[in-house]
Scaffold this active site. Structure first.
Site, PDB file in Angstrom:
ATOM      1  N   CYS A 155      -4.156  -7.209   5.260  1.00  0.00           N
ATOM      2  CA  CYS A 155      -3.113  -6.259   4.880  1.00  0.00           C
ATOM      3  C   CYS A 155      -1.743  -6.847   5.189  1.00  0.00           C
ATOM      4  CB  CYS A 155      -3.289  -4.946   5.642  1.00  0.00           C
ATOM      5  SG  CYS A 155      -4.957  -4.253   5.529  1.00  0.00           S
ATOM      6  N   CYS A 248      -5.034   3.824   0.317  1.00  0.00           N
ATOM      7  CA  CYS A 248      -5.235   3.897   1.765  1.00  0.00           C
ATOM      8  C   CYS A 248      -4.141   4.821   2.296  1.00  0.00           C
ATOM      9  CB  CYS A 248      -5.118   2.504   2.389  1.00  0.00           C
ATOM     10  SG  CYS A 248      -5.220   2.484   4.195  1.00  0.00           S
TER      11      CYS A 248
END
Length: 403
Positions: A155, A248
């Site tokens: 990420c 997310c």
């Protein structure tokens, strides 16, 4: 007269079951309508339902949750939450498989937003210093090292409000996404607000997921952030889903919010047309210089309530035990996994705050019998329309779902 028994000094109690005149008995569910079936009614109620949450714990995916239903789950005894969270988790996931993710700050500090919890805001004097976007070699080296250490999701976070006027940097990030995806890793970004064109470009580059947390409830949001609106948050999530990227999105507990705020935030997520693929549950990490630096830390039981409730109402989503994990012991983290969490972030830092020791995490995996969860590339491929609620739409829906 059920339950009468006779007892003597020579014999143990004997249960006596008397016959019942069923013709004259009211139907049990007539007197207890909340136990008859899962209620999809969103009408107002005067108080939270005091019910056995097993009626909600069938593991079916629903997008029509009412707030009072979620509150009934959230308010349940911890032992029930642990049991039903674990039960649903096992129905949809391997209970021993936990995904290891790595989060890298590719552009730190200097953000124009005023998020009260964030040391990267330019509004506050914190130990975090502003930096430029990391160079390609630094990012790709970090990704390769993360993969060697067992991470299957990489990420990248940049401290920006949005990408407007950042065309050069955005093009670099698109290149990072392509390179890291070629390493057979899931790739996630959190870069602030996105428009439709930017979301589509990220999808074409191979982005797996986009992180855009709601942080808290709509009602409490303005107490934490004033430089953007809740609807702007929802609009970016809509652009991400419509581009075919998985979402997310979760929140932070410990911001001074009420349990109702936590329930309201989960209600927003659980009533999306498509549930977020990932729901990070963060505990506030207090940082010197931010408005929330002296906020009381949340307890492990608050984390478990959030994780188990999230698992029950969004059974197929990844529930990510995220920021704040460093404060919890190995047995406490084990309870989080039992309640339904199946992802952690590894590495020394979570953007700018400290994270758990890598060796300690590996020891925990060994002791608990956990196994690294493989990457999942079968996500976010089908664009789904998720119209953000306007303020008026929200007010109408809120009136229908009051506690």
């Amino acid at each position: 007269d059920c339950g009468q028994y006779e007892q003597s000094s020579e014999h143990p109690p004997v249960l006596m079951i008397n016959s019942i005149d069923f013709k004259n008995q009211k139907n049990f569910n007539d007197e207890n309508p909340t136990l008859a079936s899962v209620s999809h009614d969103t009408g107002p109620v005067t108080k939270p339902l005091d019910v056995d949450i097993s009626i909600y714990a069938d593991g079916h995916v629903r997008n029509d949750w009412a707030k009072h239903e979620i509150k009934s789950i959230y308010d349940s005894p911890i032992m029930n939450l642990l049991y039903y969270g674990a039960k649903i988790h096992r129905k949809h996931h391997d209970p021993l498989a936990v995904q290891q993710c790595t989060l890298l700050s590719i552009k730190t500090g200097g953000c124009s937003e005023d998020c009260s919890y964030c040391p990267q805001s330019s509004k506050y004097k914190t130990p975090v210093k502003a930096t430029k976007l990391l160079e390609t070699d630094d990012v790709l080296t970090a990704a390769r090292n993360a993969k060697k250490a067992g991470s299957t999701r990489f990420c990248m976070g940049a401290a920006w409000r949005d990408l407007n006027g950042r065309k050069s940097n955005f093009n670099k990030i698109l290149g990072y996404v392509e390179e890291i995806r070629a390493m057979d890793m899931e790739v996630c970004c959190t870069l602030g607000m996105l428009n439709e064109a930017q979301a589509k470009a990220l999808k074409e580059a191979g982005l797996t997921a986009y992180n855009h947390n709601l942080d808290t409830s709509r009602e409490y949001y303005s107490k934490i952030i004033t430089t953007r609106s809740y609807d702007e948050r929802l609009e970016t999530i809509s652009n991400v889903q419509n581009a075919g990227i998985s979402v997310c999105s979760g929140g932070i507990i410990g911001l001074g919010e009420t349990p109702e705020d936590r329930v309201n935030m989960l209600h927003t997520l659980a009533t999306f047309t498509t549930h977020p693929e990932s729901v990070p549950i963060n505990a506030l990490v207090q940082v010197e210089g931010t408005p929330l630096e002296k906020q009381e830390p949340v307890s492990i039981w608050e984390m478990i309530r959030m994780i188990a409730t999230t698992r029950i109402i969004m059974p197929k989503s990844m529930v990510r035990l995220s920021a704040g994990r460093i404060r919890f012991s190995q047995p406490e983290q084990a309870l989080c996994f039992l309640a339904g969490a199946n992802s952690i972030f590894t590495g020394d830092k979570l953007l700018t705050t400290d994270n758990n020791d890598f060796n300690a995490d590996q020891e925990m995996f060994k002791i608990l019998g956990l196994t690294p969860k493989a990457a999942n590339f079968n996500q976010g491929s089908s664009p789904m329309i998720n119209k953000p609620l306007s303020l008026n739409d929200h007010d109408n829906k809120q009136q229908q779902n009051e506690f």
